[in-house]
Write a protein that holds these residues in place. Structure first.
Motif, short mmCIF file in Angstrom:
data_model
loop_
_atom_site.label_atom_id
_atom_site.label_comp_id
_atom_site.label_asym_id
_atom_site.label_seq_id
_atom_site.Cartn_x
_atom_site.Cartn_y
_atom_site.Cartn_z
N UNK A 1 46.39 38.94 52.09
CA UNK A 1 47.08 40.03 51.38
C UNK A 1 47.96 39.44 50.27
N UNK A 2 48.57 38.31 50.54
CA UNK A 2 49.55 37.75 49.59
C UNK A 2 48.88 36.85 48.53
N UNK A 3 48.20 35.80 48.98
CA UNK A 3 47.79 34.75 48.04
C UNK A 3 46.65 35.17 47.10
N UNK A 4 45.49 35.64 47.62
CA UNK A 4 44.42 36.01 46.67
C UNK A 4 44.85 37.12 45.71
N UNK B 1 37.34 50.19 40.22
CA UNK B 1 38.29 49.85 39.17
C UNK B 1 38.18 48.35 38.90
N UNK B 2 38.30 47.98 37.65
CA UNK B 2 38.10 46.57 37.30
C UNK B 2 39.02 45.65 38.10
N UNK B 3 40.30 46.06 38.17
CA UNK B 3 41.27 45.20 38.86
C UNK B 3 40.92 45.05 40.34
N UNK B 4 40.50 46.17 40.97
CA UNK B 4 40.14 46.10 42.40
C UNK B 4 38.87 45.28 42.59
N UNK B 5 37.92 45.46 41.67
CA UNK B 5 36.67 44.70 41.76
C UNK B 5 36.95 43.20 41.64
N UNK B 6 37.85 42.86 40.72
CA UNK B 6 38.22 41.44 40.57
C UNK B 6 38.81 40.89 41.85
N UNK B 7 39.66 41.69 42.49
CA UNK B 7 40.30 41.25 43.74
C UNK B 7 39.25 41.05 44.83
N UNK C 1 46.82 41.83 37.45
CA UNK C 1 46.30 42.94 36.64
C UNK C 1 45.70 42.41 35.34
N UNK C 2 46.48 41.58 34.66
CA UNK C 2 45.98 40.99 33.42
C UNK C 2 45.52 39.57 33.71
N UNK C 3 44.45 39.13 33.10
CA UNK C 3 43.98 37.77 33.36
C UNK C 3 45.05 36.74 33.00
N UNK D 1 41.39 50.59 53.75
CA UNK D 1 42.07 49.91 52.65
C UNK D 1 41.07 49.27 51.68
N UNK D 2 40.12 48.54 52.24
CA UNK D 2 39.18 47.81 51.37
C UNK D 2 38.03 48.69 50.89
N UNK D 3 37.66 49.68 51.71
CA UNK D 3 36.57 50.57 51.31
C UNK D 3 36.97 51.36 50.06
N UNK D 4 38.21 51.84 50.06
CA UNK D 4 38.68 52.62 48.90
C UNK D 4 38.68 51.74 47.64
N UNK D 5 39.05 50.50 47.80
CA UNK D 5 39.05 49.58 46.65
C UNK D 5 37.63 49.36 46.13
N UNK D 6 36.72 49.15 47.07
CA UNK D 6 35.33 48.87 46.70
C UNK D 6 34.70 50.09 46.03
#
Lengths: 304, 447
Positions: free
Chosen positions: B370-373, B308-314, B379-381, B299-304
């Protein structure tokens, strides 16, 4: 001892680096090293107003990529005829080194007997910068654009002429280009030339160009860098775009009032399947409850 | 085997558990009621003052209520799943744990959805969900799934209780109040353990077992879809449903182990809840923890990797402000159980229980991150909002209601095992019958 030596070297190196970096930061503009780039152009715009624009920059003689815009220089624009000059207005250069002046469509200019207009853009100089001036000579040309369907063919009709002192339309010879508005710039879709006393030129307009959300498409007709007329632009909008037709094909069924049929079918099958089993289980519980007590009285309890 | 005598023996053996309540037991129940009362007061305050007194705001609209909901419902679905599977296994040891799982399943599914109600700002409009449901909405699917599953689990629990209710109804020696005997009579629905009744009950139990396995998978998938069908970075993932099911099993098996340990200690059930049960459950937990770790990594490896900007921000949020929560949930909460359960020498009852506790705590934290952060990193600041709206922190009201939910779970568990023995008597008899039958067949074969 070694450590002390290294320490001294480190401090000296640091001071040298700092000195050099400070020197580079405090570098001042030296006009002698730069050559002034002064460019004046004019465009007759679609609403018949005229844009006068001066681009004023300084380019380093040694490093041609080092171009510094001249900021806050006052440019005065004149209409001139022989010794006479008429001030049209003035404008100061922006941080990008651009000074602009827009003249209304009914602006009067000094015109010679051939109908030529001379415009002059002048910078009168300052303490560090010398005077700059450039002039443009052109004839006022009239450019018209019409978008019509002729025998089922979408056609852009370009009309170009000048008007003489008697108010008569005079045909001119010029190259013209047709553009459409695209996302980042204008896209050329046709070129043509008006010759031999013709007034009009017909472009066959493409039928597969996307428009905006309302299918509107804006076409631009241009005379570009003509030695006699300069730059002239005309534009017109028509509902000739096809973008909206593509959009209609999409159906956002999840946003509609009712869900797609398959969703009702799947949900019904699942729920009927599950609840039928519940009902079956409860019916069997009632059967267990209602079983006669005869089994108990006869002691037919399973006894292994 | 003299069936009547054997039933009598079993009732005598388990009667202290269901008849008497020790002083510690009373204190335990009193303590739980006190926590629930504090929770009720917090609920009253929340109703009176609105959600303003919680940490939930315009941007972070979900807090620990939804986390508790996912957590409890996950335990329930995993319980239903395991219970259904165990039913089809012919093993002697399943009898000792089956009732723990069944009770856990139903209670979690009762407590969990209450937390959703606490999230709703306008409870007075709750009935709109039923009057004007949008079939396209995963929320509607979830409501349907939870209600269907709850009813199915209740029916299944009743089916497994009926033979024991009948035994307790027929035990004249049992010193219980008359209302309780009447209740046993009502709930036993005239079950006399006749061959026809037994066969019929077994048949519908088989059907319901298969049904609740399927329901558990469907319902937890739908719950995962509430998150993953949105485009929110961190939730929009194709493996989210499977990940949720594995995570639910991880927490469910852990809670089973902890319950086994506590019940064994409190009711002195060493003869029924043996080391082999813990070892078995520990190995199941090991397999699930490996799967869970694998899914978490994917899950997290694919995001990293996507960058993608949104995933990087997360990921920046997770490895920044939530660094320790992330490490505790996804490293400590997975690796520690794996280490303990992997090595044979480390597999003792206490260590397995410890691994289960770490897994449960890690799992709850995993739900939190999973929920709070994710809601704090949209997606948008977030612009033009109050600074205090940007980040979530739970208030005393939310904690009070969360602990009240946990206390209610323990209280109902305690009361239910006062109603019926935690080790199914009917299951013991059934098993002994089978052993005698097998022995008889073997002896007949020899002759």
């Amino acid at each position: 001892m070694d450590w002390n030596k290294n320490k001294n070297r480190f401090i000296i190196s640091l001071i040298v680096i700092l000195l050099f970096s400070l020197n580079s930061n405090s570098q001042e503009f030296d006009a002698e090293k730069y050559r002034m780039l002064y460019n004046f152009k004019t465009v007759k715009q679609a609403d018949n107003t005229r844009l006068l624009e001066v681009s004023f920059n300084a380019r380093n003689n040694e490093d041609t990529k080092d171009i510094i815009p001249v900021f806050g220089a006052e440019i005065k624009f004149y209409s001139s005829l022989e010794e006479k000059e008429m001030l049209l207005g003035s404008s100061k250069t922006t941080k990008e080194g651009i000074a602009k002046l827009i003249l209304p469509g009914n602006q009067k200019y000094l015109t010679n007997k051939d109908g030529n207009i001379t415009l002059n853009a002048r910078f009168e100089g300052s303490d560090k910068l010398s005077e700059e001036s450039e002039e443009i000579i052109f004839k006022n040309v009239h450019l018209e654009l019409d978008l019509k369907e002729i025998e089922g063919i979408k056609t852009a009709i370009a009309t170009v002429y000048t008007i003489n002192n008697l108010g008569e339309k005079i045909p001119v010879e010029t190259d013209i280009s047709l553009y459409v508005n695209s996302m980042f710039a204008k896209m050329k879709i046709g070129e043509g030339s008006i010759t031999d006393g013709e007034f009009e030129y017909h472009f066959e307009f493409p039928t597969d160009l996307p428009g905006d959300i309302n299918d509107n498409l804006t076409a631009y007709l241009m005379i570009e860098d003509h030695e006699e007329f300069g730059n002239v632009i005309q534009k017109k909008t028509a509902k000739w775009g096809v973008f909206h037709q593509h959009k209609k094909e999409k159906k956002l069924t999840l946003w509609s009032q009712y869900a797609p049929i398959w969703m009702y079918v799947v949900l019904t099958i699942l729920l009927v399947g599950v609840w039928a089993n519940y009902v079956y289980t409860i019916i069997n519980l009632f059967k267990i409850k209602n079983e006669p007590d005869a089994f108990e009285t006869k002691n037919i309890i399973r006894n292994t | 085997m003299d069936l009547a005598n054997r039933k009598k023996e079993l009732v005598e053996e388990f009667s202290p558990m269901i008849v008497k309540t020790s002083l510690w037991g009373k204190l335990w129940i009193g303590g739980l009621i006190a926590i629930i009362l504090v929770g009720l007061y917090a609920f009253f305050v929340q109703i009176q003052k609105g959600h303003e007194i919680t940490g939930m705001r315009d941007n972070v609209v979900w807090g620990i209520y939804i986390i508790n909901f996912i957590f409890f419902v996950g335990i329930s679905y995993s319980g239903a799943f395991i219970s259904g599977i165990l039913h089809f296994y012919e093993t002697s040891w399943k009898n000792s744990i089956s009732r723990i799982i069944e009770i856990m399943t139903v209670l979690s599914l009762v407590i969990g959805p209450i937390f959703i109600l606490l999230c709703i700002g306008r409870l007075d409009r709750l009935h709109y969900l039923f009057l004007y449901p949008r079939i396209q909405s995963p929320i509607t699917w979830d409501i349907i799934a939870i209600m269907t599953d709850l009813i199915g689990c209740f029916i299944y629990l009743l089916l497994t209780f009926i033979p024991d209710f009948a035994i307790l109804r027929d035990s004249k020696e049992l010193e219980i109040p008359s209302w309780r005997r009447k209740m046993y009579k009502f709930l036993a629905i005239g079950y006399k353990d006749t061959p026809t009744q037994s066969k019929r009950l077994h048949k519908i139990k088989n059907i319901m077992s298969a049904m609740i396995i399927a329901l558990a998978i469907v319902a937890y998938t739908v719950l995962a879809w509430i998150f993953s069908l949105t485009l929110q970075p961190g939730w929009n993932s194709t493996i989210f449903a499977t990940y949720f099911i594995i995570a639910g099993l991880y927490s469910g098996v852990s809670v089973i182990i902890i319950s086994m340990y506590v019940i064994r200690r409190v009711y002195k059930l060493e003869n029924y809840l043996k080391k082999i049960h813990f070892i078995g459950a520990g190995i199941v937990l090991l397999v699930i923890s490996l799967l869970y770790g694998y899914f978490t990594f994917s899950e997290y490896f694919a995001k990293w990797f996507s960058h993608k900007t949104s995933d990087t921000n997360l990921l920046n949020t997770l490895f920044g402000r939530y660094f320790w929560e992330f490490i505790l949930a996804n490293y400590i909460g997975i690796i520690i159980p794996i280490i303990i359960l992997f090595f044979k020498k480390l597999r003792t009852i206490k260590s397995i229980t410890f691994a289960a506790i770490v897994a449960v705590l890690g799992m709850w934290l995993n739900r939190y991150i999973i929920v709070v952060p994710t809601l704090e990193t949209p997606f948008l600041p977030i612009q033009d909002t109050r600074t205090e709206y940007l980040f979530y922190s739970a208030t005393w009201v939310e904690f009070a209601l969360s602990f009240a939910g946990i206390a209610a779970f323990f209280l109902f568990f305690t009361l239910l095992i006062k109603l019926v023995p935690i080790i199914p008597m009917s299951g013991i008899i059934e098993h002994e019958r089978k052993v005698i039958k097998k022995t008889k067949n073997y002896t007949d074969g020899l002759e």
